[in-house]
Design a protein around this motif. Structure first.
Motif, PDB file in Angstrom:
ATOM      1  N   ALA A 178       7.061   9.244  -1.528  1.00  0.00           N
ATOM      2  CA  ALA A 178       8.663   9.621  -1.359  1.00  0.00           C
ATOM      3  C   ALA A 178       9.354   8.676  -2.287  1.00  0.00           C
ATOM      4  N   ALA A 179       9.112   7.373  -1.873  1.00  0.00           N
ATOM      5  CA  ALA A 179       9.828   6.155  -2.586  1.00  0.00           C
ATOM      6  C   ALA A 179       9.466   6.449  -4.307  1.00  0.00           C
ATOM      7  N   LEU A 180       8.329   6.586  -4.554  1.00  0.00           N
ATOM      8  CA  LEU A 180       7.966   6.860  -6.042  1.00  0.00           C
ATOM      9  C   LEU A 180       8.850   8.104  -6.771  1.00  0.00           C
ATOM     10  N   LEU A 219      10.604  -1.146  -6.960  1.00  0.00           N
ATOM     11  CA  LEU A 219      10.674  -1.999  -7.874  1.00  0.00           C
ATOM     12  C   LEU A 219       9.723  -1.738  -9.218  1.00  0.00           C
ATOM     13  N   ASN A 220       8.310  -1.278  -8.758  1.00  0.00           N
ATOM     14  CA  ASN A 220       7.485  -1.563  -9.956  1.00  0.00           C
ATOM     15  C   ASN A 220       7.147  -0.027 -10.465  1.00  0.00           C
ATOM     16  N   GLY A 221       7.392   0.903  -9.755  1.00  0.00           N
ATOM     17  CA  GLY A 221       7.153   2.038 -10.157  1.00  0.00           C
ATOM     18  C   GLY A 221       5.479   2.615  -9.937  1.00  0.00           C
ATOM     19  N   ARG A 222       5.039   1.918  -9.128  1.00  0.00           N
ATOM     20  CA  ARG A 222       3.537   2.008  -8.676  1.00  0.00           C
ATOM     21  C   ARG A 222       3.377   0.893  -7.543  1.00  0.00           C
ATOM     22  N   ALA A 246      -3.275  -5.545  -6.521  1.00  0.00           N
ATOM     23  CA  ALA A 246      -2.847  -6.864  -6.884  1.00  0.00           C
ATOM     24  C   ALA A 246      -1.581  -7.325  -6.128  1.00  0.00           C
ATOM     25  N   ASP A 247      -0.637  -6.222  -5.943  1.00  0.00           N
ATOM     26  CA  ASP A 247       0.634  -6.327  -5.361  1.00  0.00           C
ATOM     27  C   ASP A 247       0.462  -7.164  -4.115  1.00  0.00           C
ATOM     28  N   TYR A 248      -0.663  -7.349  -3.414  1.00  0.00           N
ATOM     29  CA  TYR A 248      -0.962  -8.169  -2.114  1.00  0.00           C
ATOM     30  C   TYR A 248      -1.365  -9.588  -2.313  1.00  0.00           C
ATOM     31  N   GLU A 249      -1.509  -9.934  -3.506  1.00  0.00           N
ATOM     32  CA  GLU A 249      -1.923 -11.458  -3.753  1.00  0.00           C
ATOM     33  C   GLU A 249      -0.853 -12.414  -3.192  1.00  0.00           C
ATOM     34  N   ARG A 250      -1.230 -13.307  -2.551  1.00  0.00           N
ATOM     35  CA  ARG A 250      -0.386 -14.412  -1.665  1.00  0.00           C
ATOM     36  C   ARG A 250       1.031 -14.674  -2.361  1.00  0.00           C
TER      37      ARG A 250
END
Length: 458
Positions: free
Chosen positions: A274-276, A336-339, A343-347
């Protein structure tokens, strides 16, 4: 043996590849493809390397290999290490019922057992379909989480059944395997609450390890409790009334399980979709930048709120395990990123100021309408209000990858080829994929493991 255990044991002992519907065989192939891809994607994760190092200390005979590295270890440790890899990025499949879980947690263990005992592809596919049937039917029979019991319990029972089938156990020994697994593997739902720990990705694979071990014990003549489901102090006393029936439908339950399009808890799939969709709509109309959002209202179903939006930790995730179970975080990243990618979970990304500011504008609630539609449908509605007062809203009825909105074979292949890169790409990855599509035709499951045990060093 109580009537429930005996009924399940008879189903296990009677299962034959030649009697499986072609649709179930095809969906089993797809689940194996998806699971191998998920494991490859997580191969270089430090935590997965730690688990492999630990497991490598426990070589045994017969032995199985850890995927990627090819190191040999005991069957049970291979079940744990391979299952943890395929589960780690939260990209693997899901079953939704009165209880929810990830039945592919069992695939690593069943592959390990089939490899160690020199069994073929037909045996493996039959065992996986049987394991899914036991796992998913237990999920459908009772709400385990409401009694504080985790889905890893289902993995123990399902793996015991699948392993019993692989080992060719008759109904008596198959029943003992299920009894041994259930009586020793009631896991706590606490693993899914608050700040999530490393064990979130290990609980299901550990259940699978226990189930394989239980079947090996039963093969040696070890007996379990005589009434593990219906007797005093049995599963029914702990979990409440349940009507656990296997093979009751026209089609094996594996067919109704769901694959994932995004690396996030299944309850977040529809919300990310939904967000995308809304991001594309807003950006496509050139009205305003994402940064001009005033507020985001998320409506979802009760189970999704409880898992991904019902705790303050979901607005301040400090690790991967909590972030991929956070509706505010995953929605903000998608906008924000469109996907949304692993890698988005890297600290270091968890502290991104733009993401945190957008998360502050997100409110999550549940509605009776969406809750009543679950588990047949996993629906989420997002409304975005801009600072000029304009509002955009989208209801995602079924997320991409669900049984009602499935990935095509071509889309699954794209997911595989993308995630498989840590092990190989190009023609080698394509050859492995072709082998996976014909897994049921393999004379030896070891041929399959050969294909993905030549990974470069982590």
């Amino acid at each position: 043996m109580d009537a429930t255990t005996l009924r399940i044991a008879r189903h296990v002992a009677a299962a034959e590849f030649r009697r499986l519907p072609e649709q179930a065989i095809h969906e089993c192939r797809r689940r194996i493809i998806d699971s191998v891809a998920c494991a490859a994607a997580a191969y270089r994760e430090p935590f997965c390397a730690t688990i492999r190092t630990f497991a490598a200390r426990y070589a045994g005979t017969p032995a199985a290999r850890m995927w990627g590295s090819g190191e040999r270890t005991s069957i049970e440790m291979a079940a744990f290490a391979n299952g943890t890899m395929l589960r780690y990025q939260d990209y693997s499949d899901t079953h939704l019922g009165k209880s929810n879980g990830h039945p592919s947690d069992m695939i690593g263990g069943l592959v390990a057992l089939a490899e160690a005992f020199h069994l073929g592809g037909e045996d493996l596919v039959t065992a996986i379909v049987v394991a899914y049937e036991v796992y998913c039917s237990l999920c459908d029979s009772t709400a385990l989480a409401s009694r504080g019991i985790d889905q890893g319990t289902c993995a123990a029972a399902g793996s015991a059944a699948g392993a019993a089938r692989l080992l060719g156990l008759g109904e008596t020994q198959a029943g003992e395997a299920i009894s041994l697994a259930l009586s020793s593997s009631l896991q706590l739902y606490n693993v899914r609450t608050g700040d999530l720990s490393d064990w979130k990705g290990c609980a299901g694979p550990n259940g699978a390890r226990n189930g394989v071990f239980a079947a090996l014990l039963a093969r040696e003549g070890v007996t379990g409790p005589s009434a593990v489901v219906e007797g005093k102090g049995g599963l029914r006393d702990v979990a409440g009334e349940l009507d656990w029936r296997v093979g009751a439908g026209e089609m094996p339950l594996i067919v109704g399980t769901h694959l994932k399009f995004h690396p996030v808890c299944y309850h977040g799939q529809a919300a990310v979709d939904a967000a995308l969709t809304l991001r594309d709509r807003i950006s496509g109309e050139d009205i305003v930048a994402i940064e001009s959002i005033e507020a985001i209202e998320v409506q979802t179903y009760e189970a999704a709120l409880r898992a991904m939006g019902g705790d303050p930790t979901r607005w301040a995730p400090t690790n991967r395990e909590t972030a991929d179970h956070s509706l505010p975080y995953t929605i903000a990243v998608a906008l924000l990123n469109g996907r949304l990618v692993s890698a988005d979970y890297e600290r270091e990304r968890l502290a991104d100021p733009r993401t945190l500011r957008l998360m502050e504008r997100i409110r999550v609630g549940c509605s009776a309408e969406l809750t009543n539609a679950f588990p047949a449908h996993s629906r989420s509605r997002i409304a975005i209000r801009l600072k000029d007062g304009t509002t955009y809203s989208h209801l995602q009825n079924d997320p991409k990858g669900s049984a009602a909105n499935p990935l095509t074979d071509a889309e699954l292949e794209s997911k595989f080829l993308e995630l498989y890169r840590p092990w190989s790409d190009g023609p080698a990855a394509r050859r492995t994929l072709d082998l996976l599509w014909s897994v049921d035709q393999l004379a030896s499951v070891a041929q399959l493991v050969d294909a993905f045990c030549h990974a470069p060093d982590a």
